[in-house]
Enzyme design. Sequence first.
Site, PDB file in Angstrom:
ATOM      1  N   PRO A   1      58.069  49.921 129.556  1.00 33.93           N
ATOM      2  CA  PRO A   1      56.820  49.877 130.764  1.00 33.93           C
ATOM      3  C   PRO A   1      56.920  48.062 131.432  1.00 33.93           C
ATOM      4  CG  PRO A   1      56.300  51.376 128.375  1.00 33.93           C
ATOM      5  CD  PRO A   1      57.464  50.468 128.830  1.00 33.93           C
ATOM      6  N   GLU A   2      57.244  48.790 132.576  1.00 39.31           N
ATOM      7  CA  GLU A   2      56.699  47.268 133.270  1.00 39.31           C
ATOM      8  C   GLU A   2      55.607  47.018 134.804  1.00 39.31           C
ATOM      9  OE1 GLU A   2      60.644  45.471 135.778  1.00 39.31           O
ATOM     10  OE2 GLU A   2      61.595  46.892 134.951  1.00 39.31           O
TER      11      GLU A   2
END
Length: 280
Positions: free
Chosen positions: A2-3
């Site tokens: 996840p960014e």
Amino acid sequence: MPELPEVETTRLGLQPHAEGQRIHQLVVRNPNLRWPVNDAVQTRPCGQTIRQLRRRGKYLILDCDHGSLIVHLGMSGSLRVVDAQTPASPHEHLDIVFDNGAALRLRDPRRFGAVLWSEGDPLQHPLLTRLGIEPLSNDFDGARLYRVSRSRTAIKTVLMDSQRIAGIGNIYANEALFQAGIHPLQAAQSVSRKQADRLAQAIRETLTRALAAGGSSLRDFVGGNGQPGYFQQHYAVYGRDGAACPRCGQPIQQFKQNQRSSFFCPNCQKNQRQAKKYPV
Ligand SMILES: [Zn+2]
């Protein structure tokens, strides 16, 4: 992994279900995350109401009456809202159970995530206090990017350095550099002011597009089994080694840079001045 767009999408998906809820208890099935889940996390939030769910970089901050829970999703973490009675699967390590019978359930197969408790201003927590600029904030532009890029390391390394810019990981660094026509190994300090303008714009567009794609997945954060699918996206270069460049048709190439995969088009992203520190 996840960014920023995935974490922000998580925040938007959970916000209506978390804000205003009183925390009944924390159920910790496995405390061995990146840092062990400590007693404060398990006891202090109980009885407190979540006033606000916000994000800084890749951290989610659940502001309670007196203190805040800080959650990082690590490499593989996800959060969703479930009925607290729903049996947990082996990778579902922690529940934040609300008085209304729902729970925020953390799933994290690789256990690089973290859940921390901060009594004071969470932005002053040691993990957050040195975070760089938010790339979707109004203060982020070519001038600012140019200033934080004065470094002998490669530009891709600078983009992924959370103390310079918060929230950009490997996927969006690759995509933004392609869009701006900049080679991942170009020395950051050789990025011109004009290139910085292009790159700042590319970062903004890349993240904004990802957020728009995430909008369709907000309902995945509630109920069901498994994890919210981090929305499927079409990338221009990321994960496309050997495929045709969407701009010129040449095959995309891949190499390892700081243990991470870099993808680029050798035609559209010519290396003007390679950073000496990271040879291919
Ligand atoms: Zn190309």
